[in-house]
Design an enzyme around this catalytic site. Structure first.
Site, PDB file in Angstrom:
ATOM      1  N   GLU A 279       0.884  -1.366  -0.052  1.00 18.09           N
ATOM      2  CA  GLU A 279       0.092   0.045  -0.007  1.00 18.09           C
ATOM      3  C   GLU A 279       1.047   1.262   0.020  1.00 18.09           C
ATOM      4  O   GLU A 279       2.113   1.270   0.653  1.00 18.09           O
ATOM      5  CB  GLU A 279      -0.888   0.040   1.191  1.00 18.09           C
ATOM      6  CG  GLU A 279      -0.450  -0.215   2.403  1.00 18.09           C
ATOM      7  CD  GLU A 279       1.037   0.321   2.860  1.00 18.09           C
ATOM      8  OE1 GLU A 279       0.864   1.577   2.757  1.00 18.09           O
ATOM      9  OE2 GLU A 279       1.770  -0.383   3.378  1.00 18.09           O
TER      10      GLU A 279
ATOM     11  N   GLY B  59       6.686   0.070   3.584  1.00 18.26           N
ATOM     12  CA  GLY B  59       5.396  -0.222   2.899  1.00 18.26           C
ATOM     13  C   GLY B  59       5.481  -0.485   1.363  1.00 18.26           C
ATOM     14  O   GLY B  59       6.488  -0.756   1.158  1.00 18.26           O
ATOM     15  N   GLU B  60       4.678  -0.057   0.643  1.00 17.29           N
ATOM     16  CA  GLU B  60       4.650  -0.227  -0.669  1.00 17.29           C
ATOM     17  C   GLU B  60       4.906  -1.643  -1.228  1.00 17.29           C
ATOM     18  O   GLU B  60       5.387  -1.626  -2.256  1.00 17.29           O
ATOM     19  CB  GLU B  60       5.588   0.822  -1.399  1.00 17.29           C
ATOM     20  CG  GLU B  60       6.994   0.444  -1.259  1.00 17.29           C
ATOM     21  CD  GLU B  60       7.730   1.980  -1.946  1.00 17.29           C
ATOM     22  OE1 GLU B  60       8.873   1.548  -2.667  1.00 17.29           O
ATOM     23  OE2 GLU B  60       7.485   3.013  -1.776  1.00 17.29           O
ATOM     24  N   GLY B  61       4.748  -2.740  -0.350  1.00 20.48           N
ATOM     25  CA  GLY B  61       4.965  -4.036  -0.735  1.00 20.48           C
ATOM     26  C   GLY B  61       6.478  -4.249  -0.724  1.00 20.48           C
ATOM     27  O   GLY B  61       6.911  -5.452  -1.080  1.00 20.48           O
TER      28      GLY B  61
END
Lengths: 320, 320
Positions: free
Chosen positions: B143, B285-287
């Protein structure tokens, strides 16, 4: 160590499109690589996994769950491509080298005297140095040798003291009577050779083994050639610890790829002050954990070299 | 779950040239993959990382270290290939999809009422389901959304109780006054919406956000399509926890890729009973952590499928 390259890595990390420090350990690993490759940006284009195989006289005392013939059989398996380390090496685009060290001539049983002569130990160290060749930019080290978790435990006891049981664990899976024999062999080996253990290299010679001495050589050669090193599990780290005992900075160009569940490994890691990259319950040796950890190092380098800076990407910085 | 495929994986592991269990967690991960792909051997040929981006009304309360414009700017960065997740995705030969969710229409500030209407929440969940497409064999979720660690903390507080401060951490790096504001916003958001929180999905609707709802949708769709899922850090796992709160078995097809230093993550992992694959201090984050963990899963599969059996390699088994 090239602190300038390490600093260049830190400065670039600060400009990349992420909150400062958000890549955690990956950022530290990039700095470490740059420092010890003496290059910025650091790179991992030709990693090598070197696996040294040796046999141990002490194995005759029934300290392992497997017969000593397995050492040579596993070397054949490495050559045929059937072992875990082959698959993990292929996955990191690495080059696997297997160094078979006179498997038909095991070391002497160290409960009866020194495992190696001066000459044999020196030869094994020199042999290990060959694993560092031009073009290799990262070296993962591993070992294969039935009985070598017994030798590793004896090395640790000789280097750092404590009791034999502090350093002895199941290895490939010994328990009950065999575990009692293993602990006794470690205690006896160190007691018998104590008078000769006048420095860490003498500990290596008297209770170590060919593949463990070769690992010491490989670590030394890598330092001189500016090749950072990834250590594997208990036996590999125990060999490396000979250098730590000789000089507290001697392993600064090494990281530990993974934490083995072998209880001696955590104890040893605490002494040498290393936090492993992975902790996945692997206890196979043969360089498998070190090789798997190369994936993480490659990911760290890919982020460092490929990410955009805040300026390039026109991303706003912190509000405050 | 296909227990037959999982069992086939376990049986094969026992025949491979290594002591039983010596690959530790890698063996468990292979069994898990086989069980949830309903295939033996399992494979990771087309992993996908899906990153959902959304904006949060609560960000206007000064709960983040970065301005909300950064969400859209980072989406541009993902598209241009400049973010960490781009590099990590390329390293695993993965396909990166970025799902931008009406960034110019943030959710409502949940301290003043529900973040989303029924319709908006349902639409976001449905949108997330699109991340699962034929051919994808493993799905990493991530995300991007300034303010979403505030929403994630509110989700956890709404789902599992405790106090706001138990779930609030620095996120991208807030401290001092901003951290106080963040904690207050979480407490207030849950207090204001408490009457509406009659089930986990209502918690998601009232204090969650678009990208968090989309993650819920993706996890549901992956289950139906037999695609195992790798979760990322705190915000991603908090979204997943909505499903856990609804059904204790709902995340059995998910693993957690890494442990974030965000304190709420460890607390949450304990509740949902998941041990992350990596623990490297990543908090981006951001995978990114989920995608890096694909390396480990690929290594596990490579060992499982490529290793020789004792019989094939003519390696002796245990002595006793």
């Amino acid at each position: 160590p090239d602190l300038e390259s390490g600093t260049a890595a830190v400065l670039r990390e600060r400009q990349l499109t992420k909150p400062a420090g958000a890549l955690g350990r990956l950022e530290e690993l990039v700095q470490w690589l740059a420092t010890w490759q003496a290059k910025h940006p650091p790179f991992i284009n030709h990693p090598r996994t070197a696996v040294f195989a040796g046999n141990h006289g002490v194995a005759a005392r029934g300290v392992s769950a497997y017969p000593t013939a397995v050492t040579a059989q596993m070397v054949e398996n490495f050559i045929a491509g059937g072992a875990a380390v082959n698959q993990l090496c292929a996955a990191v685009d690495g080059d696997l080298r297997v160094y078979e060290m006179a498997l038909d001539q095991p070391t002497q049983d160290f409960t009866e005297g020194p495992a190696m002569t001066d000459e044999a130990a020196a030869r094994a160290i020199a042999y290990g140095m060959m694993a560092v060749e031009p073009g290799v930019d990262l070296l993962a080290l591993g070992e294969m040798g039935i009985g070598n978790s017994t030798a590793a435990a004896a090395l640790c006891l000789g280097l750092f003291g404590g009791e034999a049981k502090d350093w002895v664990g199941p290895g490939t899976g010994v328990e009950g009577e065999a575990l009692v024999r293993k602990t006794a062999a470690v205690a006896e080996g160190v007691a018998v050779n104590k008078p000769a253990m006048t420095d860490p290299f003498e500990v290596l010679r008297t209770v170590g083994g060919n593949e463990l001495a070769a690992i010491v050589g490989a670590i030394l050669a890598a330092r001189l050639a500016r090749v950072p090193v990834v250590l594997d599990g208990f036996a590999c780290t125990a060999a490396a610890a000979v250098l730590y005992a000789a000089d507290r900075r001697a392993l600064d160009h090494c990281v530990v790829g993974h934490r083995s569940p072998e209880p001696g490994h955590s104890r040893l890691l605490e002494i040498i002050g290393k936090q492993p990259i992975l902790d996945l319950g692997m206890r196979l040796g043969e360089g498998s954990g070190a090789t798997l950890a190369i994936q993480i190092l490659k990911g760290a380098v890919a982020c460092h070299t490929g990410m955009a800076t805040f300026e390039e990407a026109k991303v706003s910085g912190r509000s405050a």
